[in-house]
Enzyme design. Structure first.
Site, PDB file in Angstrom:
ATOM      1  N   TYR A  36       0.829  -1.205   0.000  1.00  0.00           N
ATOM      2  CA  TYR A  36       0.000   0.000   0.000  1.00  0.00           C
ATOM      3  C   TYR A  36       0.866   1.259   0.000  1.00  0.00           C
ATOM      4  O   TYR A  36       0.474   2.290  -0.558  1.00  0.00           O
ATOM      5  CB  TYR A  36      -0.950  -0.002   1.197  1.00  0.00           C
ATOM      6  CG  TYR A  36      -2.156  -0.870   0.975  1.00  0.00           C
ATOM      7  CD1 TYR A  36      -3.260  -0.389   0.281  1.00  0.00           C
ATOM      8  CD2 TYR A  36      -2.185  -2.183   1.423  1.00  0.00           C
ATOM      9  CE1 TYR A  36      -4.368  -1.188   0.057  1.00  0.00           C
ATOM     10  CE2 TYR A  36      -3.291  -2.997   1.202  1.00  0.00           C
ATOM     11  CZ  TYR A  36      -4.374  -2.490   0.513  1.00  0.00           C
ATOM     12  OH  TYR A  36      -5.471  -3.295   0.275  1.00  0.00           O
ATOM     13  N   GLU A  93      -8.192  -6.829   5.448  1.00  0.00           N
ATOM     14  CA  GLU A  93      -7.472  -7.952   4.846  1.00  0.00           C
ATOM     15  C   GLU A  93      -6.761  -8.783   5.903  1.00  0.00           C
ATOM     16  O   GLU A  93      -6.698 -10.023   5.791  1.00  0.00           O
ATOM     17  CB  GLU A  93      -6.509  -7.427   3.778  1.00  0.00           C
ATOM     18  CG  GLU A  93      -7.253  -6.965   2.530  1.00  0.00           C
ATOM     19  CD  GLU A  93      -6.491  -5.983   1.669  1.00  0.00           C
ATOM     20  OE1 GLU A  93      -5.243  -5.914   1.805  1.00  0.00           O
ATOM     21  OE2 GLU A  93      -7.127  -5.271   0.866  1.00  0.00           O
TER      22      GLU A  93
END
EC number: 1.14.12.17
Length: 396
Positions: free
Chosen positions: A95, A135
């Protein structure tokens, strides 16, 4: 939480984003793959070439900017993306890479100034944390459940069966001989492949096609014209070969009470998640009405017809209707379809009279848009219609 000034600054960029369109995400991906080519091992490069992933990411960015002060409105989309990310085994550090290239893209394309870049940096950080946390929960759930695992796990192909001219099923069992995790009917497996001659590792998601049995999995793959992975599986994968799998995932699944009527609607390989739903209903002895409506080009490409018939016979209230768009003379002689042409649900209007009926759709986006409109026109509530897109998500 984001402060009011940050929210206002991000929302002020919406007209610029809309005007630019997917050119924004095209620049982003080109930049990211140039500076971080290792990510080509994760992303589906076919979806990059056809533009689907670039369009999907642009839509997601625009939706986030538009709903930045109402994040709960984005949670269904977050769940769908987070589930898909787990099949790619996306990690928190990735990310940071995405954020770096997103901000650099905004700077290179628009030169908006540091205030705008700082606002987008904060906004991206909030969204990234939402994904990272969700997640992590999914990874933990998959690892802790009976038969579950972390990362990839080796599975052996134990059966390969042609189901039509275009669709072949693969049965897979773990090399370690252990149990396998259960899943919800409609979910998919992440399949990781890098055969000799592939420039990059390829990751695909294939729907599970039967009720969980704790021993192995079955998927079905359509041979796509020009499809690198599907053609390799059809032409080169053999019984005994080993592939790597990620635990089942996906936000499209059937969860209904025994007294809830169900309609399963599909075309082509879109029937694969429906098969798991039908198998689950049949083996549970579902007492409410079950409808199976399927469209195919003709009998040559119509897969699993015998299996559907057999499962339907075990249900007390089952109706099936099949459309062939261009049936052959052999199809007509065999009488193996019910209607010719496109799927027309208006002729079956009486099948949808129960307001509690749940509808599950899968097929190309155009088919699902066409079908969903028919259902709404027939009085079906939007909230009773559930659907799955193969590939990047699109809103019907």
């Amino acid at each position: 939480m984001l402060d009011a000034q940050t929210i206002a600054t991000v929302k002020a960029t919406i007209p610029l984003l809309v005007e630019t369109g997917p050119k924004l995400t095209a620049h982003f991906y080109d930049r990211m793959f140039t500076h971080n080519p290792e990510l080509k091992e994760i992303f589906n490069m076919s979806n990059q070439r056809n533009g689907d992933q670039r369009e999907a990411l642009f839509n997601a960015i625009a939706a986030y900017a538009s709903n930045i002060e109402n994040l709960p409105a984005l949670l269904p989309a977050v769940e769908k993306i987070a589930q898909k990310h787990t099949s790619f085994q996306i990690k928190p550090e990735q990310y940071n890479i995405v954020g770096e290239h997103l901000l650099a893209t905004l700077d290179e394309m628009f030169s908006p100034g540091q205030e705008v870049l700082d606002a987008w940096g904060k906004a991206y950080g909030v969204l990234a944390n939402v994904f990272i946390n969700r997640e992590a929960e999914i990874y933990n759930e998959n690892a802790s459940k009976a038969g579950g695992w972390e990362g990839t796990r080796d599975f052996r192909i134990v059966a390969k069966t042609p189901r039509s001219a275009l669709i072949t099923s693969f049965e897979l069992e773990p090399v370690d001989g252990g149990a396998v995790a259960e899943y919800r009917p409609g979910q998919y497996l992440g399949v990781w492949l890098k055969p000799e001659g592939f420039p990059h590792q390829e990751i695909r998601q294939y729907s599970l096609t039967r009720k969980p049995d704790g021993k192995g999995y079955r998927i079905a793959v359509k041979r796509e014209e020009g499809g690198q992975v599907s053609n390799w599986l059809h032409n080169h994968a053999n019984v005994g070969d080993v592939v790597k799998l990620v635990a089942p995932a996906g936000d499209f699944f059937m969860a209904v009470a025994d007294d809830t009527p169900v309609t399963l609607i599909s075309t082509g390989v879109g029937q694969t998640p429906m098969l798991a739903m039908l198998d689950t209903l049949a083996k549970a002895g579902h007492t409410a009405q079950v409808n199976w409506f399927h469209a195919a080009e003709n009998g040559e490409v119509h897969a699993f017809a015998d299996e559907v018939k057999e499962l339907g016979q075990s249900l007390p209230r089952f109706t099936a209707h099949t459309w062939y768009r261009q049936p052959s003379e052999a199809d007509r002689a065999k009488g193996q379809f019910d209607s010719e042409g496109l799927m027309d649900l208006s002729k079956l209007e009486g099948a949808f009279s129960d307001p509690t009926m749940q509808f599950y759709l899968c097929g190309p986006v155009g088919f699902m848009q066409f079908t969903a409109k028919q259902l709404v026109d027939l009085g079906v509530k939007q909230e009773n219609i559930h659907y799955e897109c193969f590939g990047p998500h699109k809103v019907l």
